[in-house]
Design a protein around this motif. Structure first.
Motif, short mmCIF file in Angstrom:
data_model
loop_
_atom_site.label_atom_id
_atom_site.label_comp_id
_atom_site.label_asym_id
_atom_site.label_seq_id
_atom_site.Cartn_x
_atom_site.Cartn_y
_atom_site.Cartn_z
N CYS A 159 -11.31 8.23 0.42
CA CYS A 159 -10.98 7.70 -0.90
C CYS A 159 -11.95 6.58 -1.28
O CYS A 159 -12.20 5.67 -0.49
N VAL A 160 -12.47 6.65 -2.50
CA VAL A 160 -13.42 5.62 -2.96
C VAL A 160 -12.72 4.28 -3.20
O VAL A 160 -13.37 3.25 -3.31
N HIS A 161 -11.38 4.30 -3.29
CA HIS A 161 -10.62 3.07 -3.53
C HIS A 161 -10.09 2.48 -2.22
O HIS A 161 -9.31 1.52 -2.26
N ARG A 162 -10.50 3.02 -1.11
CA ARG A 162 -9.98 2.55 0.17
C ARG A 162 -10.31 1.08 0.40
O ARG A 162 -11.44 0.64 0.16
N GLN A 163 -9.32 0.33 0.86
CA GLN A 163 -9.54 -1.06 1.23
C GLN A 163 -9.47 -1.16 2.76
O GLN A 163 -8.43 -0.83 3.35
N PRO A 164 -10.54 -1.58 3.40
CA PRO A 164 -10.61 -1.53 4.86
C PRO A 164 -9.46 -2.21 5.58
O PRO A 164 -9.03 -1.76 6.64
N ASP A 165 -8.92 -3.28 5.02
CA ASP A 165 -7.88 -4.04 5.69
C ASP A 165 -6.47 -3.64 5.26
O ASP A 165 -5.48 -4.25 5.69
N VAL A 166 -6.38 -2.61 4.41
CA VAL A 166 -5.07 -2.18 3.90
C VAL A 166 -4.80 -0.75 4.37
O VAL A 166 -5.49 0.19 3.94
N PRO A 167 -3.83 -0.55 5.27
CA PRO A 167 -3.55 0.82 5.72
C PRO A 167 -2.88 1.64 4.62
O PRO A 167 -2.06 1.13 3.84
N GLY A 168 -3.23 2.91 4.55
CA GLY A 168 -2.60 3.80 3.57
C GLY A 168 -3.12 3.59 2.17
O GLY A 168 -4.10 2.88 1.92
N CYS A 169 -2.43 4.20 1.23
CA CYS A 169 -2.84 4.15 -0.17
C CYS A 169 -2.40 2.85 -0.84
O CYS A 169 -1.40 2.24 -0.46
N THR A 170 -3.12 2.47 -1.86
CA THR A 170 -2.80 1.28 -2.63
C THR A 170 -1.95 1.67 -3.84
O THR A 170 -1.77 2.86 -4.14
N THR A 171 -1.46 0.68 -4.54
CA THR A 171 -0.70 0.94 -5.77
C THR A 171 -1.56 1.69 -6.77
O THR A 171 -1.10 2.61 -7.46
N GLY A 172 -2.86 1.34 -6.84
CA GLY A 172 -3.75 2.03 -7.76
C GLY A 172 -3.91 3.51 -7.43
O GLY A 172 -3.99 4.35 -8.33
N CYS A 173 -3.94 3.84 -6.15
CA CYS A 173 -4.04 5.24 -5.75
C CYS A 173 -2.81 6.02 -6.21
O CYS A 173 -2.92 7.13 -6.74
N ARG A 174 -1.65 5.43 -6.02
CA ARG A 174 -0.42 6.12 -6.42
C ARG A 174 -0.35 6.27 -7.94
O ARG A 174 0.14 7.27 -8.46
#
Length: 442
Positions: free
Chosen positions: A172-187
């Motif tokens: 995912c291009v929105h992946r945040q290295p320190d945040v496991p799983g999907c972000t609110t923006g992904c959902r």
């Protein structure tokens, strides 16, 4: 390039490698080639051979149909009704609603039948899928599958397909290295369709989305497991907009990923489920399409809406009945899949630590695992698994959509000693691969 016989078509996957064993025998988790070399099957014919290679299954199957070896598809039989009655609860118990089962041949045909049922209820309309999806190579299903290669030779161009952002957190291009799983923006990204600015109709629009189709594990897309929150958001949004939710369980069904159906991992309830590979252990062509009531009711999905020449053939139904007997006789299958998952995870992690210059990571889920490499080396590693070990070969999978991933899905009956053999051959193949890799990162 390997020599391809003048009489053999070359369009399938057999001749993609220069080393093409001709298999003559099989037992347990092993195949034997004409030259006597044995191969451990860690691909299990891409998920079909859950019970490995056991010739007694065919003998059991023939005992169910020896009095009637053939039957036209438009004729009913007690054997077909028995298989349907045993299949239906496998779906409805997981979804929590009763339904009906339609049979077809391969996975792509089953997906097309699922779309027929969806269109008979919602009318033909847009189909929503994920990036990285694979749902077949037929004219219709190639439109659902992500790779443009599947549409180069045959495609149903009139079908409108919309792709949601990838559910694979690693890509995912929105992946945040320190945040496991999907972000609110992904959902939010997978729930934007249906709005005026999205280009995709939802409730209140004449041109609607008829179906949302998903895989609980994207096999061809690199063994990617969609984030559970993301998948639940996508399913809820689809249902809120009147789309029917189709779970493609062709690869993941019947405990391949642990529970009976892969969609149970995320806690979602589809409207239609397509299953195939594990229903006949690779011994016959058969797929099953379950639809909750009243989607496949004859008042909506009228008799004659679907036909396939061999869906009533007693041989295939006999195989399905014999395989269903095997599943019913496996009392603790989910617990056994957790043991298999742990066994593969431990061995593959040890392999990763021995080859950190080649392996970025490993994962295991149920009877499925993957090795993520540091570059597009999976096709070469797959080839080396056939030849690098002095006495044994290993069959694993790789795909053009994820050339940095080795897919592993052995028979679910594989033993710890077989897993040790798998690691031994992988070790030899990785050692042979290392001098050819420059260490470039993915």
């Amino acid at each position: 390039m390997t020599h391809i016989p003048a009489f053999a078509g070359a369009g399938n996957l057999i001749y993609r490698s220069s080393h093409v064993p001709q298999f003559v025998k099989a037992a347990g988790c092993y195949l034997q080639a004409a030259d006597g070399r044995r191969y451990l099957d860690a691909e299990a014919a891409n998920g079909t051979a859950a019970f490995g290679y056991d010739s007694s299954l065919l003998r059991e199957a023939l005992s169910h149909c020896e009095e009637m070896p053939g039957l036209p598809s438009f004729c009913e039989s007690p054997l077909r009704l028995d298989v349907l009655s045993r299949l239906e609860p496998l779906f409805s118990q997981a979804v929590g609603q009763p339904g009906r089962v339609e049979l077809d041949l391969g996975g792509a045909q089953g997906m097309e039948t699922a779309l027929r049922i969806a269109f008979s209820n919602n009318g033909p309309g847009t189909i929503v899928v994920f990036e990285g999806a694979f749902h077949g190579r037929s004219g219709i299903t190639s439109m659902l599958s992500s790779s443009p290669r599947y549409r180069e030779l045959l495609a149903a161009w009139g079908l409108e397909v919309v792709r949601l952002p990838t559910p694979d957190c690693d890509r995912c291009v929105h992946r945040q290295p320190d945040v496991p799983g999907c972000t609110t923006g992904c959902r939010q990204a997978v729930t934007r369709w249906g709005a005026e600015l999205s280009g995709v109709g939802g409730t209140g629009f004449g041109r609607k989305v008829s179906a949302f189709v998903f895989e609980s594990v994207q096999n061809v897309g690199g063994m990617a497991v969609p984030d559970a929150d993301l998948l639940r958001s996508a399913v809820a949004h689809a249902k809120a907009n009147g789309a029917l939710v189709i779970a493609d369980e062709i690869f993941t069904g019947m405990h391949r990923t642990g529970p009976r159906w892969g969609f149970q991992r995320a806690g979602v309830s589809p409207d239609i489920v397509v299953a195939s590979k594990a229903l006949t252990n690779g011994a016959a062509a058969l797929s099953a399409v379950w639809a909750r009531e009243p989607l496949a009711d004859p008042g909506t999905y009228r008799p004659g809406s679907h036909s396939s020449t061999y869906i009533g053939i007693p041989h295939s139904l006999g195989v399905a009945r014999a395989v269903l007997d095997r599943w019913a006789a496996w009392p603790e299958v989910e617990a056994d899949m957790r043991v298999l998952e742990e066994a593969m995870a431990h061995r593959l992690d040890t392999l990763r630590r021995r080859h950190p210059e080649l392996i970025l990571g490993t994962d295991a889920f149920g009877g499925t695992a993957r090795i993520v490499l540091n570059g597009p080396h999976a096709p070469e590693l797959r080839r080396l698994c056939l030849t690098a070990h002095e006495s044994l070969g290993l069959i694993v999978a790789s795909t053009g959509m994820a050339p940095d991933v080795i897919n592993i899905h052995p028979p679910l009956v594989i033993t710890p000693s077989d897993l040790d053999v798998m690691i031994e051959v992988l070790e030899a193949a990785l050692t042979a691969l290392a001098p050819t890799v420059d260490g470039g990162q993915r």
